[in-house]
Design a protein around this motif. Structure first.
Motif, PDB file in Angstrom:
ATOM      1  N   LYS A   1       0.787  -1.120   0.065  1.00 27.74           N
ATOM      2  CA  LYS A   1      -0.029  -0.328  -0.107  1.00 27.74           C
ATOM      3  C   LYS A   1       0.732   1.186   0.001  1.00 27.74           C
TER       4      LYS A   1
ATOM      5  N   CYS B   1      -1.362   5.175  -1.572  1.00 27.42           N
ATOM      6  CA  CYS B   1      -2.473   6.236  -1.026  1.00 27.42           C
ATOM      7  C   CYS B   1      -1.990   7.093   0.107  1.00 27.42           C
TER       8      CYS B   1
ATOM      9  N   ASP C   1      -1.409   9.325   3.195  1.00 27.87           N
ATOM     10  CA  ASP C   1      -1.813   8.832   4.519  1.00 27.87           C
ATOM     11  C   ASP C   1      -1.559   9.836   5.537  1.00 27.87           C
TER      12      ASP C   1
ATOM     13  N   GLN D   1      -4.057  16.196   1.671  1.00 29.21           N
ATOM     14  CA  GLN D   1      -4.028  14.713   1.296  1.00 29.21           C
ATOM     15  C   GLN D   1      -5.284  14.116   0.662  1.00 29.21           C
TER      16      GLN D   1
ATOM     17  N   ILE E   1      -7.122  12.092  -0.447  1.00 28.18           N
ATOM     18  CA  ILE E   1      -7.287  10.678  -0.253  1.00 28.18           C
ATOM     19  C   ILE E   1      -8.622  10.317  -1.394  1.00 28.18           C
TER      20      ILE E   1
ATOM     21  N   GLY F   1      -6.399   2.820   2.098  1.00 35.60           N
ATOM     22  CA  GLY F   1      -5.033   3.210   2.505  1.00 35.60           C
ATOM     23  C   GLY F   1      -4.550   2.247   3.532  1.00 35.60           C
ATOM     24  N   ARG F   2      -3.305   2.556   4.179  1.00 34.13           N
ATOM     25  CA  ARG F   2      -2.599   1.937   5.245  1.00 34.13           C
ATOM     26  C   ARG F   2      -3.713   1.995   6.649  1.00 34.13           C
TER      27      ARG F   2
END
Lengths: 282, 666
Positions: free
Chosen positions: B567, B570, B572, B603, B605, B621-622
């Motif tokens: 991952k 993405c 974070d 960010q 996302i 994501g993570r």
């Protein structure tokens, strides 16, 4: 704060230069030039030795008055050495000849002739046996080589400084010299034009495989163009102080040069020579 | 700062014979301190000399004005002396008489003896005692210019204006005169403005270098502070670790202007097509191994596949150039160091804040800390050894290179040093150097080590110059490294283009992490228009085992250059928060009280998620959780201010509300 000392860059094995033949081509041997003066004799150059290989690009750098131009004048045959000699392919140079063409900073074009006529004039005098069509073709080809086809019928005053210098280079190359001698050819040009012409000169040199001796005051220019930089000490009795081997592979790009750590070492070495060890006071 | 000369909103408009107007200078603003030396650089025709003439009072601005010590400049006066390139000496007068003429004219009321003494003093100042009775025709160009300078200084101007003073002289003669001018300025403490196009000259002499863009409407493109201590000597200056970094920055600016001139300053018109608002993008990258996703997207057709048919990858010399390029809209998008979008959004290094967003993390890991071989040979094997070395040699400053304040290289190096009790600002000196110049500086012994991406660690190892102390896998395995950055207003203006860009790069990242593709990618990266180095320098860590140069066997490092797996891609928020806190810790930015809003805005996302879903890839994501670093500390994302307060080694941390909405309209 350290400064580089003269030995730090002497590499045991200079970089291989595949474009060069191993045998000596142009040899400058024990060359001195002494002028008589009212207060006794004045030694401009003393005991200069340099061996240049065929196809090599040499830059000569030194403060004004160090005798660089005098040295090149003895290669072109305009002046005679007081001692020693210059040999091209083992033949002693005694007078000017079309095998050694010179390009000066001030262009030296005939102002009443067009770019084409300026180039043609030299071709005509060197190749009397060729037909008119052949001679014209040579002149046209060499103007094309420097990108001046469009401006062939313009007179020098209608050309920019950079274009005039291109005409001089075309005129010199049209005679197919074995050695091209450039006496600070880009000194009068603005920085952008200078860089453009440096790049063109490299292209032409690559295509023609001519041996070049060039005087410059610009360290970056010398590093970009040459295989070796010959640095002269100050006169009177100037001599070769140090020779820098410029190892960058060809074809060269300015970007890759400035990213090479070696570039800065060489540049600082040259600066140190010219501004510290052989600084010049007027 | 007390302002001595103020150039206030100056425009200069010329009327043309055909009734049109030519705007030479547009909105020039410049404040100069007393005793400061400022250079103006730019290409011919950029209006540098016009600006100098306006300050001299030889020309008047169309709008705005120049104020010298509180009084407006409207005409020439002896308080501002100009030295021109062509010397302008009277050919029938001697050196001494040329200087005396000016002194006798301006200082009429002073006693004769005093005037004579002033003349003689200035003959000496420029070292022309031996030539005092010669006429201009009998002396060299350099000497003539020294006479012109002596004549200008003899009447004690408040301001010395130099218009390409050494432009007519050859480069080496120029060098000697520059050193003399520097000494003269130091002695006379005069304030100077000089027009030049010699970058080395500007760097040697100036406190600040003002770079002008091309006309029409020339304006100040960038101002560079020249940090070298005075008195200066040429060799000390060129051996300063920042010399070539700054020099290349200026050369790069001039080259940019040259290119802009070549395309006749065509404003970047958006070309739309393929369902996208803009398909012609200029994307910046810095030549390092981890620019691979951009190179692959271009060379393997991923940009094309997503409709981005006119992509230009612009090879930039430094991260600062990347920041400037995106900030000034020269670049549509860029590969950025991880902290840069946050730094630009919050207004780092004194710039006006401008929101910059990231919708994709391009790579993780890939950095190392390299020390000079001499330090390793002196027995330094660990951070504790390094601290002992610093303690043993209190009179020696250890200098380490970083690539940009907002880079992970800076933040991780600082974190590492601080974890060993070394204050990165007090106990060592950190200096910003573009990656391609790190090794040159290490070789020249102007720095003792650095933290940088590849190939610059492996190259130092292979050349025997350096030893890798730590890789970032040792410090924080899997940290975000390079991100895609675009201005927020750009993302809002071109949403479909932004999405297509993220998709193309995401597919490229996936391609990069397939080990079977690595040999091919290596060949692409080695091309001169990309990284352009010997492939051997790039292989360790990317394909081969990694050699630290410490005599141990090379080690296989999994994910040293990580582009897709685990991952990677993405954005974070927790990692961004860590980055933000570290930047605030070292005073690079203020910590925003509204940090949740700042992270949400920067960010993107949402854009990543959309791109991943469109490609049928995993869009999550993570896992949100604590980050654990090598020193055993756990970073808890829920109470950042408490975390900041609990750290021992840090600067004065500023915490303030950063109003982002107000910024969006900038």
């Amino acid at each position: 704060m350290q400064t580089l000392n003269s030995t730090s860059l002497q590499t045991a094995n200079p970089a291989p230069k595949p474009h060069l033949k191993p045998d000596p081509y142009l040899v400058i041997e024990n060359l001195s030039k002494v002028y008589p003066s009212p207060n006794g004799s004045y030694t401009v150059l003393e005991n200069v030795n340099l061996t240049v290989r065929e196809g090599e690009f040499i830059c000569l750098i030194g403060h004004s008055g160090c005798g660089k131009s005098t040295l090149l004048d003895m290669v072109s045959g305009f002046r005679k050495p007081s001692q020693g000699e210059v040999r091209l392919q083992s033949k002693r140079i005694t007078q000017p000849g079309p095998d050694r063409m010179v390009v000066f900073q001030n262009y030296s074009l005939l102002p009443w002739k067009t770019a084409f006529e300026n180039v043609y004039l030299g071709v005509k005098s060197v190749y009397p046996e060729k037909s008119k069509a052949e001679k014209e073709a040579i002149a046209r080809d060499h103007l094309a080589l420097v990108g001046l086809t469009e401006a062939a019928d313009k007179k020098p005053k209608e050309l920019s400084g950079g274009m005039k210098q291109r005409v001089s280079i075309a005129r010199a190359l049209a005679l197919r010299p074995q050695v091209l001698i450039l006496d600070e050819p880009f000194g009068a040009l603005d920085p952008i034009t200078r860089e453009e012409l440096q790049e063109e000169l490299l292209k032409i040199w690559t295509a023609h495989r001519v041996t070049v001796l060039m005087i410059t005051h610009d360290i970056d220019e010398a590093l970009f163009l040459s295989d070796r930089i010959v640095m002269m000490t100050n006169g009177p009795a100037a001599r070769i102080g140090e020779i820098l081997d410029v190892p960058f592979p060809r074809p060269r790009s300015r970007t890759s040069l400035v990213e090479s750590p070696e570039y800065y070492n060489l540049r600082n070495e040259a600066l140190d020579f010219l501004y510290r060890r052989f600084a010049h006071e007027e | 700062m007390s302002v001595f000369v103020e150039v206030d909103h100056v425009d200069r408009v010329f009327s043309l014979p055909n009734g049109a107007e030519y705007i030479a200078l547009k909105n020039i603003e410049l404040k100069i301190r007393k005793g400061e030396f400022v250079s103006l650089v730019g290409h011919s025709g950029c209006g540098k000399s016009t600006l100098l003439n306006i300050v001299a009072g030889l020309d008047n601005p169309t709008t705005g004005g120049v104020v010298l010590e509180g009084r407006q400049v409207t005409q020439p006066g002896p308080d501002r002396m100009v030295v021109f390139q062509n010397y302008s000496l009277l050919p029938w007068l001697t050196v001494r008489q040329n200087i005396a003429l000016a002194v006798n004219r301006v200082m009429r009321q002073r006693p004769k003896a005093e005037r004579i003494s002033i003349v003689e003093q200035h003959v000496d100042l420029v070292g022309l005692r031996h030539a005092a009775d010669k006429r201009p025709g009998q002396i060299s160009g350099g000497m003539k210019q020294r006479v012109a300078i002596a004549r200008a200084l003899a009447i004690r101007p408040k301001l010395l204006l130099l218009d390409e003073p050494f432009g007519a002289l050859d480069a080496l003669t120029r060098g000697g005169l520059q050193e003399q001018l520097m000494r003269i300025c130091d002695e006379s403490q005069v304030t100077c403005i000089m027009v030049t196009h010699d970058v080395d000259e500007a760097l040697l002499l100036s406190d600040r270098i003002v770079m002008l863009t091309n006309g029409p409407e020339a304006h100040i493109g960038q101002i560079v502070d020249v940090p070298f201590a005075r008195p200066r000597s040429r060799m000390e200056v060129v051996n300063h670790p920042n010399y070539y970094g700054i020099r290349n920055e200026i050369v790069y600016f001039l080259n940019q202007q040259k290119r802009a001139k070549a395309r006749k300053l065509k404003p970047m018109v958006a070309v739309s097509g393929n369902g996208l608002e803009k398909v012609n993008l200029e994307i910046g990258f810095v030549p390092l191994t981890d620019c691979a996703p951009l190179v692959v997207a271009k060379e393997k057709g991923f940009f094309e596949k997503h409709g981005l048919t006119e992509i230009t990858l612009s090879r930039e010399p430094s991260w600062k150039a990347i920041a400037e390029g995106v900030y000034g809209k020269r670049l549509d998008a860029a590969q950025m160091v991880a902290g840069m979008p946050l730094g630009l959004t919050l207004g780092m290094s004194g710039r006006a804040p401008i929101p910059v967003v990231s919708a994709l993390t391009l790579s993780r890991n890939g950095n190392a800390i390299t020390f000079d071989r001499d330090i390793f040979d002196a027995g330094v094997r660990s951070l504790a050894d390094f601290q002992a070395l610093i303690r043993r040699t209190p009179d020696r400053v250890h200098t380490l290179g970083i690539v940009h304040p907002a880079s992970m290289q800076n933040l991780l190096l600082r974190y590492w040093l601080a974890s060993g009790g070394i204050d990165p600002d007090q106990d060592v000196s950190l200096t910003v150097i573009p990656p391609p110049q790190m090794l040159a500086n290490l070789t020249a012994n102007t720095i003792d080590g650095y933290c940088v991406g590849e190939p610059w660690n492996s190259r130092a190892v292979q050349e025997g110059r350096g030893v890798v102390m730590e890789t970032d896998l040792d410090l924080w395995a899997g940290h975000p490294e390079k991100v895609l950055g675009v201005r927020e207003d750009w993302a809002n203006q071109y949403p479909q283009t932004h999405l297509a860009l993220v998709k193309a790069l995401l597919e490229a990242c996936e391609y990069c992490d397939d080990r079977r593709n690595r040999e091919e990618i290596l060949q692409l990266l080695c091309q001169p228009e990309y990284v352009g180095v010997d492939p051997d320098y790039m292989r360790p860590g990317f394909i081969d085992a990694y050699d630290r140069g410490n005599g141990e066997d090379p080690l296989t490092l999994l994910n040293y250059n990580q582009f897709y797996v685990n991952k990677t891609n993405c954005p974070d928020r927790v990692e961004a928060l860590w980055t933000l806190i570290q930047m605030a810790r070292w005073g690079i930015v203020s910590f925003p009280r509204n940090w949740i809003e700042v992270l949400d805005r920067t960010q993107r996302i949402d854009v990543f998620g959309q791109a991943a879903r469109d490609l049928g890839l995993l869009d999550i994501g993570r896992d949100r959780g604590a980050i654990s670093l090598f020193d055993g500390s756990i970073f808890n994302p829920d109470d950042p201010i408490h975390y900041l307060n609990s750290i021992a080694i840090k600067r004065d941390v500023r915490i303030e509300e950063i109003p982002l909405d107000a910024l969006a309209t900038v």
